[in-house]
Design an enzyme around this catalytic site. Structure first.
Site, mmCIF file in Angstrom:
data_model
loop_
_atom_site.group_PDB
_atom_site.id
_atom_site.type_symbol
_atom_site.label_atom_id
_atom_site.label_comp_id
_atom_site.label_asym_id
_atom_site.label_seq_id
_atom_site.Cartn_x
_atom_site.Cartn_y
_atom_site.Cartn_z
ATOM 1 N N SER A 108 71.318 8.706 51.576
ATOM 2 C CA SER A 108 71.271 10.162 51.451
ATOM 3 C C SER A 108 70.241 10.743 52.399
ATOM 4 O O SER A 108 69.237 10.102 52.727
ATOM 5 C CB SER A 108 70.912 10.560 50.018
ATOM 6 O OG SER A 108 70.709 11.961 49.908
ATOM 7 N N TYR B 278 65.704 10.274 42.495
ATOM 8 C CA TYR B 278 66.883 10.063 43.327
ATOM 9 C C TYR B 278 66.466 9.710 44.763
ATOM 10 O O TYR B 278 66.997 8.776 45.367
ATOM 11 C CB TYR B 278 67.749 11.320 43.310
ATOM 12 C CG TYR B 278 69.034 11.235 44.096
ATOM 13 C CD1 TYR B 278 70.155 10.600 43.574
ATOM 14 C CD2 TYR B 278 69.144 11.828 45.355
ATOM 15 C CE1 TYR B 278 71.337 10.545 44.288
ATOM 16 C CE2 TYR B 278 70.326 11.784 46.075
ATOM 17 C CZ TYR B 278 71.427 11.128 45.532
ATOM 18 O OH TYR B 278 72.595 11.083 46.249
#
Length: 334
Positions: free
Chosen positions: A226, A239
């Site tokens: 990501s 995350y």
């Protein structure tokens, strides 16, 4: 594997989904956000083979893990202008989080390139069935594997079922993820931190550990990283930690497996229109999702999936391993 054991995996997956919703509900209960649209914004550019939706998108918020069938507009995953050329002919792939979003788009393009696909997912059965239909429409075989990637026994089960169905395992895509933002650091509970690490990072480790002994030279492992793992995000601390960990683990695993002819790479997307974010953010924020990028919109899954094909195929990336491929719409964090 007995039927009762498979039912146990399914029950466990349903329990994990409920745990995710419990974590989400605490944040939802606390948040009261204001949202204002801005006038006079530039018209978002269109750079693809077809026109893609731009913000403002319909306001919507979903319970975790999120259902693609309920998302409006429907994510674009079928890539009608993408023509296959046997880049993965007669290969077999195991894709986690393949029921929806990026995972579904990757499954479809892998099938279009000639691969059979094992569709691993939590408990979004309706979405998973749609992915299976899409893979079979491409003329390839598909199997459904519901379960919790954070369970090492499930990882062994998923690999074993893939081998039983297809006789081989050539590509592992670790894509399943849990994400829940926190407005304040104090809102990040140990339970949430643990859930995020176990799903995103441990899940990748368990699947790779189960798969590698069965992978031959020319095989490939691809993880979904990501932009958050590259640039950070003030509300996605756990995350971001897992995505940075995925990047580092992949680089190290690539050097470890290179002598065995197994390549390991990462695709690191920016904002992508999938159920993951409407199942995280409040409806007002979802309406502007992706608007902060130079493209002024989120990517659609079909725009991300070709990168996975590129990294999976020995025809196109035989000398590429240990790399992180950002697909972030030009976003630099500024």
């Amino acid at each position: 594997m007995t039927q009762s054991r498979e039912e146990e995996f399914a029950r466990d997956a349903a329990g994990v989904a409920q745990e995710q919703r419990d974590i989400q509900s605490k944040i939802d209960a606390k948040e009261h956000r204001s949202f204002e649209s801005k006038d006079g914004e530039d018209k978002p550019p269109q750079t693809g083979a077809r026109e893609y939706p731009v913000p403002p998108l319909p306001e919507q918020h979903q319970a975790k893990p999120g259902i693609e069938a309920k998302l409006e507009p429907a994510p674009m995953y079928d890539a009608p202008f993408y023509k296959g050329s046997d880049k993965l002919k007669d290969r077999a792939a195991l894709i986690t989080g393949a029921d929806s979003g990026i995972g579904r788009a990757v499954a479809v393009l892998f099938a279009r390139e000639g691969a059979d696909v094992a569709i691993a997912y939590l408990d979004e059965h309706e979405d998973a069935e749609e992915t299976r239909r899409a893979v079979e429409k491409e003329g390839r075989k598909a199997i459904l594997l519901p379960g919790n990637v954070a369970d090492p026994a499930y990882a062994e089960h998923a690999v074993r079922k893939t081998l039983e169905a297809f006789g081989r395992l050539d590509v592992l895509v670790s894509n399943a993820a849990f994400q829940e933002h926190v407005p304040e650091f104090e809102d990040l509970t140990p339970e949430q931190f643990d859930k995020t690490l176990k799903t995103n990072l441990y899940g990748y480790y368990y699947l790779a550990k189960a798969a590698v002994p069965h992978m031959k030279p020319g095989a490939s492992i691809i993880a979904t990283g990501s932009v958050v793992g590259l640039l950070g995000n003030k509300q996605l601390l756990d995350y971001g930690t897992t995505k940075g960990g995925i990047h580092a683990f992949s680089r190290s695993l690539a050097t470890h497996l290179a002598p065995r002819g197994i390549r390991v790479n990462v695709v690191a997307p920016g904002p992508v229109w999938t159920p993951l974010n409407p199942a995280d953010r409040q409806a007002e924020q979802v309406a502007k999702f992706g608007a902060q990028t130079p493209m002024k919109r989120p990517a659609q899954p079909e725009e991300i999936a070709p990168a996975f094909v590129f990294l999976a195929s020995p025809q196109t990336s035989s000398y590429i391993t240990g790399e992180i491929l950002p697909i972030i719409g030009g976003y630099s964090g500024g």
